[in-house]
Design a protein around this motif. Sequence first.
Motif, PDB file in Angstrom:
ATOM      1  N   SER A  55     -28.963  13.904 -51.236  1.00  0.00           N
ATOM      2  CA  SER A  55     -28.804  13.141 -52.610  1.00  0.00           C
ATOM      3  C   SER A  55     -26.627  13.023 -52.105  1.00  0.00           C
ATOM      4  O   SER A  55     -26.339  12.770 -52.432  1.00  0.00           O
ATOM      5  CB  SER A  55     -29.203  14.047 -53.911  1.00  0.00           C
ATOM      6  N   LEU A  56     -26.022  14.390 -51.804  1.00  0.00           N
ATOM      7  CA  LEU A  56     -25.204  14.545 -52.127  1.00  0.00           C
ATOM      8  C   LEU A  56     -24.050  13.647 -50.900  1.00  0.00           C
ATOM      9  O   LEU A  56     -23.040  12.986 -50.887  1.00  0.00           O
ATOM     10  CB  LEU A  56     -24.612  16.485 -51.625  1.00  0.00           C
ATOM     11  N   GLU A  57     -24.975  13.199 -49.718  1.00  0.00           N
ATOM     12  CA  GLU A  57     -24.629  12.815 -48.721  1.00  0.00           C
ATOM     13  C   GLU A  57     -24.803  11.455 -49.253  1.00  0.00           C
ATOM     14  O   GLU A  57     -23.641   9.901 -49.452  1.00  0.00           O
ATOM     15  CB  GLU A  57     -25.915  12.392 -47.376  1.00  0.00           C
ATOM     16  N   LEU A  58     -25.653  10.674 -50.048  1.00  0.00           N
ATOM     17  CA  LEU A  58     -25.992   9.124 -50.457  1.00  0.00           C
ATOM     18  C   LEU A  58     -24.473   8.953 -51.653  1.00  0.00           C
ATOM     19  O   LEU A  58     -23.823   8.027 -52.160  1.00  0.00           O
ATOM     20  CB  LEU A  58     -27.353   9.505 -51.446  1.00  0.00           C
ATOM     21  N   TYR A  59     -23.795  10.480 -52.351  1.00  0.00           N
ATOM     22  CA  TYR A  59     -24.069  10.841 -54.055  1.00  0.00           C
ATOM     23  C   TYR A  59     -21.944  10.252 -53.138  1.00  0.00           C
ATOM     24  O   TYR A  59     -21.502   9.303 -53.065  1.00  0.00           O
ATOM     25  CB  TYR A  59     -22.928  12.260 -53.857  1.00  0.00           C
ATOM     26  N   HIS A  60     -21.607  10.935 -51.695  1.00  0.00           N
ATOM     27  CA  HIS A  60     -20.500  10.722 -50.973  1.00  0.00           C
ATOM     28  C   HIS A  60     -19.938   8.812 -50.766  1.00  0.00           C
ATOM     29  O   HIS A  60     -19.295   8.141 -50.570  1.00  0.00           O
ATOM     30  CB  HIS A  60     -20.625  11.532 -49.570  1.00  0.00           C
ATOM     31  N   LEU A  61     -21.370   8.706 -50.370  1.00  0.00           N
ATOM     32  CA  LEU A  61     -21.183   7.037 -49.886  1.00  0.00           C
ATOM     33  C   LEU A  61     -20.848   5.946 -50.602  1.00  0.00           C
ATOM     34  O   LEU A  61     -20.568   5.521 -50.841  1.00  0.00           O
ATOM     35  CB  LEU A  61     -22.897   6.626 -49.240  1.00  0.00           C
ATOM     36  N   LEU A  62     -21.435   6.770 -51.794  1.00  0.00           N
ATOM     37  CA  LEU A  62     -21.665   5.769 -53.616  1.00  0.00           C
ATOM     38  C   LEU A  62     -19.871   6.202 -54.086  1.00  0.00           C
ATOM     39  O   LEU A  62     -19.784   5.567 -54.818  1.00  0.00           O
ATOM     40  CB  LEU A  62     -23.062   5.578 -53.895  1.00  0.00           C
ATOM     41  N   GLY A  63     -19.576   7.337 -53.366  1.00  0.00           N
ATOM     42  CA  GLY A  63     -18.188   7.488 -54.527  1.00  0.00           C
ATOM     43  C   GLY A  63     -17.540   7.937 -55.229  1.00  0.00           C
ATOM     44  O   GLY A  63     -16.455   7.854 -55.719  1.00  0.00           O
ATOM     45  N   PHE A  64     -19.235   9.314 -55.530  1.00  0.00           N
ATOM     46  CA  PHE A  64     -19.014   9.801 -56.388  1.00  0.00           C
ATOM     47  C   PHE A  64     -19.024  11.314 -56.597  1.00  0.00           C
ATOM     48  O   PHE A  64     -19.507  12.301 -57.946  1.00  0.00           O
ATOM     49  CB  PHE A  64     -19.161   9.394 -57.657  1.00  0.00           C
ATOM     50  N   LEU A  65     -19.589  11.562 -55.415  1.00  0.00           N
ATOM     51  CA  LEU A  65     -19.559  13.161 -55.143  1.00  0.00           C
ATOM     52  C   LEU A  65     -18.613  14.127 -55.480  1.00  0.00           C
ATOM     53  O   LEU A  65     -18.697  15.007 -56.285  1.00  0.00           O
ATOM     54  CB  LEU A  65     -19.473  13.794 -53.645  1.00  0.00           C
ATOM     55  N   PRO A  66     -17.179  13.232 -55.333  1.00  0.00           N
ATOM     56  CA  PRO A  66     -16.277  14.369 -56.141  1.00  0.00           C
ATOM     57  C   PRO A  66     -16.493  14.530 -57.615  1.00  0.00           C
ATOM     58  O   PRO A  66     -17.055  16.005 -58.230  1.00  0.00           O
ATOM     59  CB  PRO A  66     -15.249  14.265 -55.885  1.00  0.00           C
ATOM     60  N   THR A  67     -16.517  13.502 -58.613  1.00  0.00           N
ATOM     61  CA  THR A  67     -17.233  13.536 -60.416  1.00  0.00           C
ATOM     62  C   THR A  67     -18.524  14.336 -60.064  1.00  0.00           C
ATOM     63  O   THR A  67     -18.200  15.979 -61.166  1.00  0.00           O
ATOM     64  CB  THR A  67     -17.355  12.500 -60.393  1.00  0.00           C
TER      65      THR A  67
END
Length: 350
Positions: A55-67
């Motif tokens: 899930s963290l990888e997908l968040y990173h791909l979508l550009g909002f992992l830092p948030t």
Amino acid sequence: MSCAPDSNPILIAGAGPTGLVLAISLLKQGVPVRLIDKGSTYRVGYKGSGIMPRSLELYHLLGFLPTVLEVGAGQVICKTYLPNGENCQEAALRDHLEKNHGFNVELGTELVSFEQHDNGVKARLLKMTSSNGEQVEEIFDTPYLVGADGAHSVVRKQLGLSFLGGEKFEITMVVGDIWAKGLDNIYWHTCGDRTNGLITMRAFESHDGRFNFMVAGKDVDTALSGSSREGFIKTFENITGRTDIEFGELIWLSIYTPKVRMINKFSEGRAFVVGDACHIHSPMGGQGLNTGIPDAFNLGWKLGLVHKGLAPPRLLDSYSLERAPVVAAMLDKTTELTKSAFALRPGDAV
């Protein structure tokens, strides 16, 4: 052969984590979206407290992992005697949508019914227009409809996609959030045993005195512990033997019986279902949120390409073909974990 681009927004019903992630995926591709939720306010309740690496990888791909990482926390030490919740993630996702896409969820807007046609879907909505609950009807045309509207999904029911399986456990859990003083904020407190009586208390990442709790076990009086603040406190004292904890306001409380179900296909025509709308299971293993997010990611990029005319509509058929086997394997694993954790025999599940 690809279709011509469509300019109408894709309608997503349900603004939980799965619906929010799907909206971000589509908006990131330049696809217009309308995201509605029948609730008049954003929900409270500390659920889905663990985010898995995928899930963290997908968040990173979508550009909002830092948030998401800004409002998250690392793994909490479990303190036994004898990671951020869904509501926090939802707030972070909404914040990302507003700051990066100028996009907001439409609260108080309920999907009531819909009709599918060759070129789109005609959805009937009810919109709350005032604080006294007055509603007005709206007919909205959309090229595609996605139901991210939970276990009681209107989209799933109207499509006639029934839940298969029906297995449930002879376990009833009481879950909720409460304010408390006297418990260390750095620990995930666990007391009792899983087969007879267990209680867990996990502090919010804000460390402001709020705790998420779970009560379960064959000897637990769930009718009492799930009845009120006083009933929960009585159960807490019975299991832990502690009367030194000062409890404050009860934020929310629910009685929950895990069930294991999924549908045999995740779409019909121009309508799709994602997350809890197409699969429900035990919370063991923390796979609910972490299965809904890949649902949204898998469907999101495909819907984006088709909506913009860059791929043929048949690409959308692969959503159900790819996700259904993954979900089926996940259901088997969470069922196994639940039976093991609560020392259940095969005959204990009905």
